[in-house]
Design a protein around this motif. Sequence first.
Motif, mmCIF file in Angstrom:
data_model
loop_
_atom_site.group_PDB
_atom_site.id
_atom_site.type_symbol
_atom_site.label_atom_id
_atom_site.label_comp_id
_atom_site.label_asym_id
_atom_site.label_seq_id
_atom_site.Cartn_x
_atom_site.Cartn_y
_atom_site.Cartn_z
ATOM 1 N N ARG A 22 -25.056 109.249 -37.262
ATOM 2 C CA ARG A 22 -23.886 108.422 -37.031
ATOM 3 C C ARG A 22 -23.887 107.990 -35.570
ATOM 4 O O ARG A 22 -24.455 108.665 -34.718
ATOM 5 C CB ARG A 22 -22.598 109.198 -37.337
ATOM 6 C CG ARG A 22 -22.399 109.454 -38.821
ATOM 7 C CD ARG A 22 -21.217 110.371 -39.057
ATOM 8 N NE ARG A 22 -19.973 109.822 -38.521
ATOM 9 C CZ ARG A 22 -18.861 110.556 -38.344
ATOM 10 N NH1 ARG A 22 -18.870 111.838 -38.629
ATOM 11 N NH2 ARG A 22 -17.770 110.004 -37.870
ATOM 12 N N VAL A 23 -23.236 106.875 -35.338
ATOM 13 C CA VAL A 23 -23.195 106.330 -33.984
ATOM 14 C C VAL A 23 -21.778 106.504 -33.435
ATOM 15 O O VAL A 23 -20.807 106.292 -34.151
ATOM 16 C CB VAL A 23 -23.589 104.834 -34.003
ATOM 17 C CG1 VAL A 23 -23.407 104.217 -32.634
ATOM 18 C CG2 VAL A 23 -25.032 104.695 -34.449
ATOM 19 N N PHE A 24 -21.680 106.919 -32.184
ATOM 20 C CA PHE A 24 -20.371 107.176 -31.582
ATOM 21 C C PHE A 24 -20.237 106.417 -30.269
ATOM 22 O O PHE A 24 -21.208 106.296 -29.509
ATOM 23 C CB PHE A 24 -20.186 108.673 -31.302
ATOM 24 C CG PHE A 24 -20.228 109.524 -32.535
ATOM 25 C CD1 PHE A 24 -19.113 109.667 -33.345
ATOM 26 C CD2 PHE A 24 -21.393 110.179 -32.902
ATOM 27 C CE1 PHE A 24 -19.151 110.445 -34.482
ATOM 28 C CE2 PHE A 24 -21.444 110.959 -34.038
ATOM 29 C CZ PHE A 24 -20.317 111.098 -34.830
ATOM 30 N N SER A 37 -19.285 106.213 -26.567
ATOM 31 C CA SER A 37 -19.304 107.240 -25.531
ATOM 32 C C SER A 37 -17.909 107.483 -24.954
ATOM 33 O O SER A 37 -17.154 106.540 -24.707
ATOM 34 C CB SER A 37 -20.251 106.823 -24.393
ATOM 35 O OG SER A 37 -20.136 107.734 -23.326
ATOM 36 N N PHE A 90 -17.672 109.287 -22.212
ATOM 37 C CA PHE A 90 -17.920 109.489 -20.775
ATOM 38 C C PHE A 90 -17.894 108.124 -20.109
ATOM 39 O O PHE A 90 -18.824 107.340 -20.224
ATOM 40 C CB PHE A 90 -19.267 110.177 -20.554
ATOM 41 C CG PHE A 90 -19.260 111.610 -20.973
ATOM 42 C CD1 PHE A 90 -19.023 112.623 -20.059
ATOM 43 C CD2 PHE A 90 -19.472 111.952 -22.296
ATOM 44 C CE1 PHE A 90 -19.001 113.944 -20.458
ATOM 45 C CE2 PHE A 90 -19.450 113.269 -22.698
ATOM 46 C CZ PHE A 90 -19.214 114.272 -21.781
ATOM 47 N N ARG A 132 -14.834 114.034 -32.766
ATOM 48 C CA ARG A 132 -15.890 113.855 -33.766
ATOM 49 C C ARG A 132 -15.546 114.542 -35.082
ATOM 50 O O ARG A 132 -16.057 114.179 -36.127
ATOM 51 C CB ARG A 132 -17.218 114.416 -33.240
ATOM 52 C CG ARG A 132 -17.674 113.858 -31.916
ATOM 53 C CD ARG A 132 -18.357 112.499 -32.079
ATOM 54 N NE ARG A 132 -18.169 111.662 -30.896
ATOM 55 C CZ ARG A 132 -18.955 111.663 -29.832
ATOM 56 N NH1 ARG A 132 -19.999 112.426 -29.812
ATOM 57 N NH2 ARG A 132 -18.709 110.876 -28.803
ATOM 58 N N LEU A 136 -23.477 116.037 -28.290
ATOM 59 C CA LEU A 136 -23.290 114.804 -27.519
ATOM 60 C C LEU A 136 -24.333 113.777 -27.954
ATOM 61 O O LEU A 136 -25.359 114.129 -28.538
ATOM 62 C CB LEU A 136 -23.453 115.075 -26.019
ATOM 63 C CG LEU A 136 -22.503 116.079 -25.360
ATOM 64 C CD1 LEU A 136 -22.831 116.179 -23.875
ATOM 65 C CD2 LEU A 136 -21.054 115.664 -25.541
ATOM 66 N N THR A 137 -24.071 112.528 -27.650
ATOM 67 C CA THR A 137 -25.103 111.516 -27.864
ATOM 68 C C THR A 137 -26.026 111.530 -26.644
ATOM 69 O O THR A 137 -25.687 112.117 -25.604
ATOM 70 C CB THR A 137 -24.482 110.119 -28.029
ATOM 71 O OG1 THR A 137 -23.877 109.745 -26.782
ATOM 72 C CG2 THR A 137 -23.441 110.109 -29.139
ATOM 73 N N ARG A 162 -26.732 109.115 -24.634
ATOM 74 C CA ARG A 162 -26.080 108.441 -23.501
ATOM 75 C C ARG A 162 -25.044 109.374 -22.867
ATOM 76 O O ARG A 162 -24.967 109.490 -21.640
ATOM 77 C CB ARG A 162 -25.428 107.145 -23.968
ATOM 78 C CG ARG A 162 -24.670 106.418 -22.869
ATOM 79 C CD ARG A 162 -24.079 105.106 -23.330
ATOM 80 N NE ARG A 162 -25.078 104.043 -23.338
ATOM 81 C CZ ARG A 162 -25.524 103.427 -24.430
ATOM 82 N NH1 ARG A 162 -25.048 103.781 -25.613
ATOM 83 N NH2 ARG A 162 -26.427 102.473 -24.362
ATOM 84 N N GLU A 163 -24.251 110.034 -23.717
ATOM 85 C CA GLU A 163 -23.209 110.923 -23.200
ATOM 86 C C GLU A 163 -23.810 112.078 -22.409
ATOM 87 O O GLU A 163 -23.253 112.494 -21.380
ATOM 88 C CB GLU A 163 -22.372 111.476 -24.357
ATOM 89 C CG GLU A 163 -21.385 110.478 -24.922
ATOM 90 C CD GLU A 163 -20.662 110.995 -26.155
ATOM 91 O OE1 GLU A 163 -19.595 110.469 -26.485
ATOM 92 O OE2 GLU A 163 -21.174 111.932 -26.791
ATOM 93 N N ASP A 192 -26.589 106.160 -28.916
ATOM 94 C CA ASP A 192 -25.242 106.537 -29.341
ATOM 95 C C ASP A 192 -25.246 107.440 -30.575
ATOM 96 O O ASP A 192 -24.187 107.663 -31.182
ATOM 97 C CB ASP A 192 -24.408 105.281 -29.618
ATOM 98 C CG ASP A 192 -24.063 104.558 -28.324
ATOM 99 O OD1 ASP A 192 -23.810 105.256 -27.322
ATOM 100 O OD2 ASP A 192 -24.081 103.316 -28.304
ATOM 101 N N ALA A 193 -26.413 107.920 -30.951
ATOM 102 C CA ALA A 193 -26.482 108.906 -32.046
ATOM 103 C C ALA A 193 -26.500 110.305 -31.435
ATOM 104 O O ALA A 193 -26.915 110.485 -30.283
ATOM 105 C CB ALA A 193 -27.732 108.685 -32.877
ATOM 106 N N MET A 194 -26.034 111.274 -32.200
ATOM 107 C CA MET A 194 -25.996 112.643 -31.673
ATOM 108 C C MET A 194 -27.408 113.168 -31.432
ATOM 109 O O MET A 194 -28.322 112.902 -32.221
ATOM 110 C CB MET A 194 -25.295 113.570 -32.661
ATOM 111 C CG MET A 194 -23.798 113.500 -32.596
ATOM 112 S SD MET A 194 -23.111 114.951 -33.391
ATOM 113 C CE MET A 194 -21.443 114.407 -33.642
#
Lengths: 552, 152
Positions: free
Chosen positions: A299-301, A303, A305, A331, B96-97, B99-100, B133-135
């Motif tokens: 899945r895409v989230f 950010s 941050f 999440r 986290l992804t 990026r995160e 953006d994926a975990m």
Amino acid sequence: MQTRTDPPQRATTIDWTIAVWRLRIFFRLIAYLVRHTLHGKLGVAAAVILTAMMAQVTLNGFLKPLPPTVAGLDGLLFVVHLWLLLSASSMILCQFAKAFLKNRDDDPLVAHPALFAASARNRVLASIPQVGIIFTGLFFAYFWQQLADRLDNLWVAIPVHLVTTALLVFFLAILVGSFGRILLRFASQRGIRNPNVLVNVTGGVAMAIFGVLLLAIIIANDKAVGALESIGNSIAVSIPIAMIPFAAALAADEGRWLALMGWLGLSALLALWGLRATYRWSLVAHREIPIDLASPTRRVFQSVFTGLRGKWLPPGVWAFWRKDIVVPYSREPKRYLFHQVNLLWWGIMAVVLAMALRNRGTINTEFADTIPVIITIFAMAIIAMQNGLNALGREGKELTWLRPLFSGQQLFGRKLAINWIYVLVHSFVYVTVVYAAVTATSLGTSISSLLLYATGTGTVFAALATAIGFLLPDFECGKSALPGSTTVGKGIYLLGALLLIAMTGASHLLLIAGVADAGFFAGMLTFGLVCCSVAFVLIAAAAFRQYQGMEI
Amino acid sequence: MSDRRPLIEIDSMTKTYGDKPAVQDLSLTIDAGQIFCFLGRNGAGKTTTIQTIVGQKNPTDGDVRINGVSVGSLEIHGEWKRLGYLAEQPSLYDHLTGREFLLFLAELYQVDPSRLSWVEESLKRFELESEADAMIRTYSLGMKKKIALLGA
């Protein structure tokens, strides 16, 4: 000469050794038969039931007025009941171990049997303090008050109250444990592979049962006394083992020393039995609820941050806030909501039950007004534990990224800051909900006192939980909102939290009942605060020392 | 003769696991700018030595100094901040992804917000843009190592 005397000596030594070994083998055989065979277990069960029945018979003499006690007997009775309290606690631990831990071996789950058992067990362990403390405490006040009051002696009555409450928790645990085992078998037969289903079904059924119970109390308002008394009598008959403390107290009170020694001996055996079954469990951290059974889906989230930083807080605090609080909950919002609804549900039900008991005259107004305070403080203790005990443990091996950046004090300070923010934000929500329930039920607790207790105790609980979590971390726990500390750490926190809850609740009750003045109240709270501060400093200092020498 | 102190100094370091010695009486010096290759047989203690330098292990005896600061002192965190270390098996915050994770580290290292475009550029350069953006738990081992390298 020596050659003539030596062989008999050697023979005696060998005979003695053989005799000792035979004895050891004999006792090991008995231990094996008792612990690992059906008839052995049935024998133990029969012994416990017989013991309880004897206690029941002894108690028949209890229903007559007790002779006046002499001062010297008080101390002895206090020791006796403390010992019985320890015995009962050991039994509870033993039954916990038997009911929940052993599922690993004998449940017919084909895939991941430990996973289902751990899930159900942790769910039950998380529910027991809430259900047990709130409901057994309140029901105890109703069902057992008259019986315990017959012991016209404070030093006897207090331990008896404690033991009886603990034993009621124990029996509730057995009921819940039995349900858990049925649930596991059901899951096995239906091929259910998702522990979330088990968790939700367990929680749903538990909430439904207590919801129906509450509804029945409210609907049968006028008839409740008779109905509840009959339920209470049934409980009293079905749990005769709870009579042991009373029987021992009576024996000591009447100077029947042989009977007293008999009760103490039986309690000692039960305590040994419990300790033997649970000491291994107490030395290690049990694993937390494993949620991810299947491969994670992609899945895409967005950010969370953003690069924004707080001006008034040390660098990194908001980064940890996002990582430890925002990301896990955003999440998995269902998990967060489930925690909150669960906690608030029990709180509201306890307030309503307090109103019902007050209206029936079972508890007085001051006691009823104290219950919302205790409920609020209890919620603070739970919420502080969820994000405090795992302050260090949740980092796991990823601590390698933080180690170069932060000393123990720096990391601790940041974790403590986010736990304080988390607890204080939630304290406003909890106070609002509890106060709404208080208003709806016409209890007299003020919102200002609720807010004061919530923020004050929340701050203390968060500090203690974070410090204990740093000293006794469980690095295998990667989940948020789960206590990621060793079993010893959790035990220390729960013990300290319960003491603090009891002390604050008792102080509030004494104040509003007019038994104590404001000076006494302030003194008690100051004493509690000083004790907590000293404990906090000592634990934190030990944790910093440990962190400095920690290897990853 | 230069008076600059060595970047990394290992002084008679010994590291044991229980009774089993992993490194015995090791001494070496690495200067700034020097490319240092660390070779040895299996079980010779290479990983242990590196882990001791970056603070994951504590020396049983002797000392390790980075820029003259002993790893046993409280001031060492300032020096460790300047080291990067990519472990064989990278441990990442898998909830986290990608990026995160990088932005989280950037916040901890107090990277100026105006320089955060570096994160996007790096993700693009390492061909992780589409998965950023994926975990992390859904990443392959290779992708995890790339993220760990960027983090280091």
